[in-house]
Write a protein that holds these residues in place. Sequence first.
Motif, PDB file in Angstrom:
ATOM      1  N   ARG A  79       5.817  -3.037   7.582  1.00  0.00           N
ATOM      2  CA  ARG A  79       5.685  -1.717   8.225  1.00  0.00           C
ATOM      3  C   ARG A  79       5.448  -0.685   7.134  1.00  0.00           C
ATOM      4  NH1 ARG A  79       4.554  -2.966  13.068  1.00  0.00           N
ATOM      5  NH2 ARG A  79       5.397  -1.039  13.942  1.00  0.00           N
ATOM      6  N   ILE A  80       4.611   0.307   7.424  1.00  0.00           N
ATOM      7  CA  ILE A  80       4.178   1.238   6.374  1.00  0.00           C
ATOM      8  C   ILE A  80       4.246   2.677   6.874  1.00  0.00           C
ATOM      9  CG2 ILE A  80       2.172   2.027   5.038  1.00  0.00           C
ATOM     10  CD1 ILE A  80       1.379  -0.888   4.717  1.00  0.00           C
ATOM     11  N   ILE A  81       4.815   3.530   6.036  1.00  0.00           N
ATOM     12  CA  ILE A  81       4.755   4.990   6.192  1.00  0.00           C
ATOM     13  C   ILE A  81       3.968   5.532   5.004  1.00  0.00           C
ATOM     14  CG2 ILE A  81       6.092   7.135   6.146  1.00  0.00           C
ATOM     15  CD1 ILE A  81       8.367   5.674   7.525  1.00  0.00           C
ATOM     16  N   LEU A  97      -5.587   3.090   9.314  1.00  0.00           N
ATOM     17  CA  LEU A  97      -4.860   2.296   8.336  1.00  0.00           C
ATOM     18  C   LEU A  97      -3.764   1.432   8.955  1.00  0.00           C
ATOM     19  CD1 LEU A  97      -4.455   4.972   5.492  1.00  0.00           C
ATOM     20  CD2 LEU A  97      -6.162   3.150   5.663  1.00  0.00           C
ATOM     21  N   ASP A  98      -3.572   1.521  10.267  1.00  0.00           N
ATOM     22  CA  ASP A  98      -2.518   0.766  10.950  1.00  0.00           C
ATOM     23  C   ASP A  98      -1.162   1.047  10.316  1.00  0.00           C
ATOM     24  OD1 ASP A  98      -1.162  -0.915  12.637  1.00  0.00           O
ATOM     25  OD2 ASP A  98      -1.625  -2.735  11.501  1.00  0.00           O
ATOM     26  N   ILE A  99      -0.796   2.322  10.356  1.00  0.00           N
ATOM     27  CA  ILE A  99       0.481   2.739   9.768  1.00  0.00           C
ATOM     28  C   ILE A  99       1.469   3.062  10.878  1.00  0.00           C
ATOM     29  CG2 ILE A  99      -0.572   3.606   7.657  1.00  0.00           C
ATOM     30  CD1 ILE A  99      -0.376   6.403   8.872  1.00  0.00           C
ATOM     31  N   LEU A 120      10.733   1.232  11.877  1.00  0.00           N
ATOM     32  CA  LEU A 120      11.326  -0.097  11.758  1.00  0.00           C
ATOM     33  C   LEU A 120      11.603  -0.760  13.091  1.00  0.00           C
ATOM     34  CD1 LEU A 120      13.863   0.479   8.851  1.00  0.00           C
ATOM     35  CD2 LEU A 120      11.879  -1.041   8.813  1.00  0.00           C
ATOM     36  N   VAL A 121      11.883   0.018  14.117  1.00  0.00           N
ATOM     37  CA  VAL A 121      12.328  -0.586  15.364  1.00  0.00           C
ATOM     38  C   VAL A 121      11.263  -1.451  15.999  1.00  0.00           C
ATOM     39  CG1 VAL A 121      11.600   1.237  16.965  1.00  0.00           C
ATOM     40  CG2 VAL A 121      13.661  -0.100  17.444  1.00  0.00           C
ATOM     41  N   ARG A 122       9.990  -1.204  15.672  1.00  0.00           N
ATOM     42  CA  ARG A 122       8.913  -1.989  16.259  1.00  0.00           C
ATOM     43  C   ARG A 122       8.489  -3.139  15.353  1.00  0.00           C
ATOM     44  NH1 ARG A 122       7.269   3.331  16.928  1.00  0.00           N
ATOM     45  NH2 ARG A 122       5.777   3.145  15.233  1.00  0.00           N
ATOM     46  N   SER A 123       9.170  -3.294  14.190  1.00  0.00           N
ATOM     47  CA  SER A 123       8.686  -4.262  13.218  1.00  0.00           C
ATOM     48  C   SER A 123       8.716  -5.707  13.692  1.00  0.00           C
ATOM     49  CB  SER A 123       9.455  -4.107  11.897  1.00  0.00           C
ATOM     50  OG  SER A 123      10.825  -4.154  12.125  1.00  0.00           O
TER      51      SER A 123
END
Length: 456
Positions: A79-81, A97-99, A120-123
């Motif tokens: 997962r990326i921010i 970028l699929d962030i 994070l909750v969707r990771s």
Amino acid sequence: MAARRRILIADRDVAFAATLKQAIERSGLYQVTVAGSAAIALDAQAAAPFDLAILDLGLEDLQGAELIRALRRQQPDLRIIVSPRDPNVNPEELAALDIQGVLHRPVAFAELPALIAAALVRSPAPPARPPRTEAVIRAARQLQTITLEAGAEAALLTETGELVAHTGRLPREEVEALAALVTEGWRENGGAPIGNEAQVRFVRLKPDGPDYLLYSAPVINNAVLSLVFHAETPLSVIRGQARRISERLRHAPEAEAKPSAAGQPVAGLGQVVPPLEAIEPGWEREVEAPARPAERPRRPQVPPEERPAPAPPTSADPFAEARRTGHSVYHLSYALVWLPRFPTTQLVGDLAERLTELIQEIARGYGWEVRYLEVQPEYVHVVIAAGPGDAAAAVVETFKRLTTETIFAEFPRLRQRHLAGQLWAEDYLALAGPTPLTPDQVRRYIAYARQPHPGL
């Protein structure tokens, strides 16, 4: 105790990254690694995977999309921010970028918990959950019928990480961020509560927005009720309102949960509710608190000379109606009168009805008992039984502040006439004791309050 989740910060400004690391680790939920270049970041990821990466898009050795692709080649589910230095970065470029989030600079550190939790909750791919229980479905429907009391901005019901239903004034995107924050708080148990514990935390949903208190507690099975309050709301008020709403959700009647036909309004709700099969599984609804009826019986305004004399105290024995705390026995009452700021503002019709409702809601929210209440065209007169820590000045100020906020929101014409934002005059009358004032006493106070007082 579950292991802390791992976060990678890749930023060429090492001092900024160190400050960000300290702010994130303060919660005790995360372990943060800092990398000053893309090469160091990739090496750290190769040594041990991360749950989340916060990336500076301007690293010198590998930038933007290239860095993201390199990290995901090693770890596809990362997962990326992103934290762009350019405030005018093209949103379409970021979307490609699929962030999972954007951390703007300068950073509003109060937003970090909600931003990280939402990313994070969707990771992980959620496991197939069992069908939602009938009790939770009824509780979700019941939540739509509840009018929140004073100080509460929103109420939401989540179950094992999913937002089931919500009500209140906050927009959907803010509610989803709060639901993610609730889930992250109970992450080690799959988003479900642990025992009967409650969680309280301060949150800020926008950089320039107000601070809120988020109160979450288990309500039914694995379902969690969360309430959002203004930050200055006393915790005793929050717990009291949470307890009342929880009881209503636990005892939601089955008859009200089943409409007669698909898409038909449920009697008394004034809103369309789908049948049970239409909401199971994966039901999420966004419904504001029920609107007040367009037409309602008007309470007649009774001239002072025709009103009956105020009722005497219910008992001469001060202990007959005494209240108790862990350390005191008390019986405190105030007779209070306050006036509109302008004599031309008349408290009549829908305005008077709404003020009557609000004063009763505010009193319930703060644990006060309304023993007498009248809203007349020129004044408000209330007798309140309050606690030993509630001074008369604080009680009046609370009524004035909270009624002003709601009345200006629901009656725009009044806001336009009160450009200073003050619905009520600064004066008020407070007398100790449970006996309401007589009409003559109220008239004398109004005459005194409305006349100029040189030197004051």
